[in-house]
Design a protein around this motif. Sequence first.
Motif, PDB file in Angstrom:
ATOM      1  N   LEU A 150      53.935 -57.368   6.740  1.00  0.00           N
ATOM      2  CA  LEU A 150      53.526 -57.552   5.353  1.00  0.00           C
ATOM      3  C   LEU A 150      54.405 -56.740   4.409  1.00  0.00           C
ATOM      4  CD1 LEU A 150      51.402 -58.700   3.333  1.00  0.00           C
ATOM      5  CD2 LEU A 150      50.041 -56.643   3.789  1.00  0.00           C
ATOM      6  N   VAL A 151      54.852 -57.406   3.352  1.00  0.00           N
ATOM      7  CA  VAL A 151      55.685 -56.757   2.337  1.00  0.00           C
ATOM      8  C   VAL A 151      54.915 -56.593   1.033  1.00  0.00           C
ATOM      9  CG1 VAL A 151      57.790 -56.962   0.954  1.00  0.00           C
ATOM     10  CG2 VAL A 151      57.813 -57.644   3.372  1.00  0.00           C
ATOM     11  N   GLY A 152      54.147 -57.619   0.658  1.00  0.00           N
ATOM     12  CA  GLY A 152      53.400 -57.578  -0.591  1.00  0.00           C
ATOM     13  C   GLY A 152      52.942 -58.964  -0.973  1.00  0.00           C
ATOM     14  N   ARG A 153      52.593 -59.139  -2.234  1.00  0.00           N
ATOM     15  CA  ARG A 153      52.199 -60.450  -2.737  1.00  0.00           C
ATOM     16  C   ARG A 153      53.438 -61.215  -3.179  1.00  0.00           C
ATOM     17  NH1 ARG A 153      46.725 -60.607  -3.050  1.00  0.00           N
ATOM     18  NH2 ARG A 153      45.633 -58.597  -3.210  1.00  0.00           N
ATOM     19  N   ALA A 154      53.312 -62.536  -3.237  1.00  0.00           N
ATOM     20  CA  ALA A 154      54.481 -63.351  -3.571  1.00  0.00           C
ATOM     21  C   ALA A 154      54.042 -64.667  -4.191  1.00  0.00           C
ATOM     22  CB  ALA A 154      55.305 -63.615  -2.316  1.00  0.00           C
ATOM     23  N   GLU A 155      54.971 -65.291  -4.940  1.00  0.00           N
ATOM     24  CA  GLU A 155      54.715 -66.628  -5.479  1.00  0.00           C
ATOM     25  C   GLU A 155      54.849 -67.678  -4.387  1.00  0.00           C
ATOM     26  OE1 GLU A 155      57.007 -67.565  -8.886  1.00  0.00           O
ATOM     27  OE2 GLU A 155      56.345 -65.814 -10.044  1.00  0.00           O
ATOM     28  N   HIS A 156      55.725 -67.407  -3.428  1.00  0.00           N
ATOM     29  CA  HIS A 156      55.941 -68.314  -2.301  1.00  0.00           C
ATOM     30  C   HIS A 156      55.794 -67.498  -1.022  1.00  0.00           C
ATOM     31  CE1 HIS A 156      57.433 -71.245  -5.187  1.00  0.00           C
ATOM     32  NE2 HIS A 156      58.203 -70.301  -5.690  1.00  0.00           N
TER      33      HIS A 156
END
Length: 225
Positions: A150-156
């Motif tokens: 996991l890196v973070g939130r994203a649009e895609h």
Amino acid sequence: MEGFVLAAGLGTRLRPLTDDRPKALVEVGGMTLLERTIHTLEAAGIEHIVVNIHHFADKMRAFVGSQRWKAKVDISDESGLLLDTGGGLKKAAPLFAGTGNILVHNVDILSEIDLRDVERKHEADGNLVTLCVSSRETKRLLEFDGEGRLVGRAEHGLAFSGISVVSPALFALLPEADHPYPVIDEYIRLSLEGHRIGSYIHPADRWLDVGKPETLELAKRWKLS
């Protein structure tokens, strides 16, 4: 592996069905969502399950106590304060043995995910947390790196499926359960601090969030056992 069923939510998306009962006691195919979730965990070999309660807590407690479960089922009572997914998990911590992994499962999720396989990948990857995710349309997407971390939130990105495996070491890393907070935000924080929050990618078909009327109707067309 032990189990934790997130069943304390208000079920606002399912009104008016939840005007007189908690979401967990809404039926699909002649069986409550709580029964289906507990049976799913039992089928994965889980012998101890904790269920958190808040909305219509007395009805939940009475229902859990009236059934004959294969697993031992305990209650984590949030009737005084609804703690969201993170606070709820932290509050339930003392009810677990603290020696094995915990399968965390939203009560409004139906799926054919192999839960034993999720734990196998969790162990093989050495994760603190393993999130079941899939490629589907949603406003809340998560980004993972090339190693599935996991890196973070994203649009895609990938969508969290409401099912995860957590190691007992997680509990000491979560904030206290004196206020509500979402667990995904904590997973992002922990990942950025260097803890391994991994992914288990599953097909999006034969998975349903039945916390809203349209998908609850769709679930009735599944071949439910």
